[in-house]
Design a protein around this motif. Structure first.
Motif, short mmCIF file in Angstrom:
data_model
loop_
_atom_site.label_atom_id
_atom_site.label_comp_id
_atom_site.label_asym_id
_atom_site.label_seq_id
_atom_site.Cartn_x
_atom_site.Cartn_y
_atom_site.Cartn_z
N LEU A 75 0.78 -1.06 0.00
CA LEU A 75 0.11 -0.07 0.04
C LEU A 75 0.90 1.33 0.01
CD1 LEU A 75 -2.83 1.32 0.08
CD2 LEU A 75 -3.07 1.09 2.42
N PRO A 76 1.77 1.31 0.70
CA PRO A 76 2.68 2.46 0.78
C PRO A 76 3.39 2.59 -0.54
CG PRO A 76 3.13 1.60 2.97
CD PRO A 76 2.30 0.80 1.91
N GLY A 77 3.91 1.68 -1.29
CA GLY A 77 4.58 1.65 -2.53
C GLY A 77 3.65 2.14 -3.50
N ALA A 78 2.34 1.55 -3.63
CA ALA A 78 1.39 1.93 -4.37
C ALA A 78 0.83 3.31 -4.51
CB ALA A 78 0.29 1.11 -4.41
N MET A 79 0.98 3.97 -3.21
CA MET A 79 0.44 5.04 -2.96
C MET A 79 1.52 6.19 -3.40
SD MET A 79 -2.81 5.35 -2.28
CE MET A 79 -3.01 6.89 -1.77
N LEU A 80 2.75 5.97 -3.22
CA LEU A 80 3.64 6.63 -3.58
C LEU A 80 3.98 6.92 -5.25
CD1 LEU A 80 6.14 8.51 -2.72
CD2 LEU A 80 7.60 6.67 -2.59
N ALA A 81 3.80 5.80 -5.70
CA ALA A 81 3.65 5.67 -7.27
C ALA A 81 2.34 6.57 -7.99
CB ALA A 81 3.67 4.25 -7.64
N ALA A 82 1.26 6.55 -7.08
CA ALA A 82 0.31 7.39 -7.67
C ALA A 82 0.55 8.63 -7.45
CB ALA A 82 -0.90 6.73 -6.96
#
Length: 135
Positions: A75-82
């Motif tokens: 979740l943190p990785g996906a939110m940072l990419a978004a």
């Protein structure tokens, strides 16, 4: 081939690749949308809805790509990419139009980009692999 351990990828490489994939999908989708608008297949009233859906899809694909490889959790990785994709949209909007209407379509597209990251982070599932049991 080694002992089965992989060297972790550098975060800037992972997020750079995710941003490039997201922007590529977004640009290709806009080219397709422009062709469909000119041909008359998609009406002008539905163009923003298609753009918002395209924003969610492109953000989700890039975030899903980065979620498992970033090494910081899905979740943190996906939110940072978004968030990086949303920052790229803001930068292009600020450079091209001298202002962004946050209460209009601009704010909705930013929320769609973040929603794509949240969707990718939640649907990313658990990590594959792990300890194998002997029989």
């Amino acid at each position: 081939m080694g002992n089965g351990k992989r060297t972790p990828r550098k975060p800037w490489v992972v997020f750079g690749r995710a941003l490039a994939v997201s922007l590529g999908i977004y640009l290709a989708g806009h080219l397709l949308l422009a062709a469909l608008l000119v041909r008359g297949t998609v009406g002008e009233g539905a163009a923003f809805a298609v753009t918002a859906g395209l924003c969610v899809i492109s953000s989700a694909v890039g975030a899903f790509l980065a979620a498992g490889q970033a090494g910081m959790g899905r979740l943190p990785g996906a939110m940072l990419a978004a968030a990086l994709f949303a920052c790229a949209l803001i930068a292009v909007g600020a450079l091209a139009w001298q202002g962004i209407t946050w209460t209009g379509h601009g704010g909705i597209l930013i929320l769609c980009a973040l929603a794509g990251g949240l969707l990718a982070g939640l649907l990313g599932g658990r990590k594959r692999g792990g300890k194998r049991r002997r029989r």
